[in-house]
Design an enzyme around this catalytic site. Structure first.
Site, PDB file in Angstrom:
ATOM      1  NE  ARG A   1     109.162-103.971  31.101  1.00 55.61           N
ATOM      2  CZ  ARG A   1     110.119-105.380  31.279  1.00 55.61           C
ATOM      3  NH1 ARG A   1     109.267-106.186  30.401  1.00 55.61           N
ATOM      4  NH2 ARG A   1     111.552-105.112  31.295  1.00 55.61           N
TER       5      ARG A   1
ATOM      6  CD  GLU B   1     112.195-110.245  27.680  1.00 57.33           C
ATOM      7  OE1 GLU B   1     111.427-109.098  28.641  1.00 57.33           O
ATOM      8  OE2 GLU B   1     112.516-109.706  26.890  1.00 57.33           O
TER       9      GLU B   1
ATOM     10  CG  ASP C   1     117.667-112.034  35.573  1.00 56.08           C
ATOM     11  OD1 ASP C   1     116.882-111.380  35.543  1.00 56.08           O
ATOM     12  OD2 ASP C   1     118.564-112.731  35.788  1.00 56.08           O
ATOM     13  N   GLY C   2     118.397-113.148  32.702  1.00 56.49           N
ATOM     14  CA  GLY C   2     120.002-113.189  32.018  1.00 56.49           C
ATOM     15  C   GLY C   2     120.677-113.604  32.910  1.00 56.49           C
TER      16      GLY C   2
ATOM     17  CG  ASP D   1     119.044-105.106  23.145  1.00 58.15           C
ATOM     18  OD1 ASP D   1     119.416-103.953  23.214  1.00 58.15           O
ATOM     19  OD2 ASP D   1     117.652-105.044  22.535  1.00 58.15           O
TER      20      ASP D   1
END
Length: 294
Positions: A29, A112, A139-140, A160
């Site tokens: 992003r 994160e 990756d979570g 979150d």
């Protein structure tokens, strides 16, 4: 014409007061750090929106800015004194920092996916790391799968993660929640940051319920955020919650958290199920988040 002129002036005035102090394109992003007076914010700029992920007051960094961050601490009313905390989705590291101050001997691990976000948290938001507060770029879901293989357990798991538009689809499914459940310690709690205003509301609720059974919704009236507290074996009694409120209130006041007020926003779904019984559960095969969330 006057109306549009006034709107333009207001927009221009707001723009003039804001200052971008950092901007970069990461793998995932556009990342912006913006300051407006005393407020510094981390923003994700995607194709469809620009959203603030984390903010802090420069002159009072302990005080929390976002409503949802404050609501997350309702977790402490149902599972006190965490020893091993897992946070999926770092943002500016605000939650990690507060939890570390409150429980300096607790182990906290932040996961994160975007290394650029971790670096921004360190450089611009005072993200604390030490022997007990650690982070990994991953990756979570992959992290939790591996934690399960290692038989690791956490007594406070905070979900979150946010990609700028919504919660990533693969972190919303029944299969993922089952993986999360496998690393939740006995007596622990899962706190998930999600939304009251999304068209996914009923699907998310049904999916949490399918895995964890009855859970607690924490949300303020007419606000878009909600916190789901899941994984509980039973709801604490009103007396137990009041005892914890009295113990926590003086510790949380410096962060701008009114835990007594927050305790009034907790609704147990056993007595207040607000989605149809036939609502479709989200799975790895059925997870149309991008179609439903707006």
């Amino acid at each position: 014409m006057l109306k549009y002129l006034l709107l333009s002036l207001i927009a221009f005035s707001g723009f003039a007061c804001s200052k971008v102090i950092h901007e970069e394109r990461s793998l995932y992003r556009n990342i912006i750090v913006e300051e407006t007076s005393d407020l510094r914010c981390l923003k994700f700029n995607t194709k469809s929106s620009q959203t603030s992920q984390s903010c802090m007051y420069k002159n009072n960094p302990d005080k929390l800015v976002f409503n949802y961050t404050k609501l997350t601490f309702a977790s402490l009313l149902v599972a006190d004194n965490p020893k091993n905390v897992l946070i999926i989705g770092l943002g500016g590291g605000t939650l990690s920092n507060v939890i570390h101050e409150l429980y300096p001997t607790a182990k906290i691990h932040n996961v994160e996916i975007d290394p650029a976000v971790t670096k921004v948290a360190r450089d611009y938001f005072n993200f604390i790391e030490n022997d007990l507060v650690t982070s990994s770029v991953q990756d979570g879901r992959i992290f939790i799968k591996r934690a399960a293989i290692k038989k690791q357990k956490y007594d406070w798991i905070i979900l979150d993660a946010f990609n700028g538009d919504y919660i990533p689809e693969h972190l919303l499914t029944k299969e993922f929640f089952e993986e999360v459940q496998s690393v939740l310690a006995e007596g622990g709690v899962i706190a998930a940051n999600t939304f009251s205003s999304s068209k996914l509301y009923e699907h998310e609720s049904a999916t949490y319920h399918a895995v964890f059974g009855d859970f607690i919704n924490v949300s303020r009236e007419n606000r878009s955020n909600r916190i789901i507290l899941a994984g509980l074996k039973s709801m604490p009694s009103e007396a137990q919650i009041n005892t914890r409120v009295n113990a926590l209130a003086p510790k949380l006041v410096k962060y701008g958290i009114d835990i007594k007020a927050i305790s009034q926003f907790m609704q147990f779904t056993k007595n207040d199920q607000d989605w149809p019984a036939d609502t479709k559960v989200l799975t790895d095969q059925y997870s149309p988040a991008n179609l439903l969330n707006f």
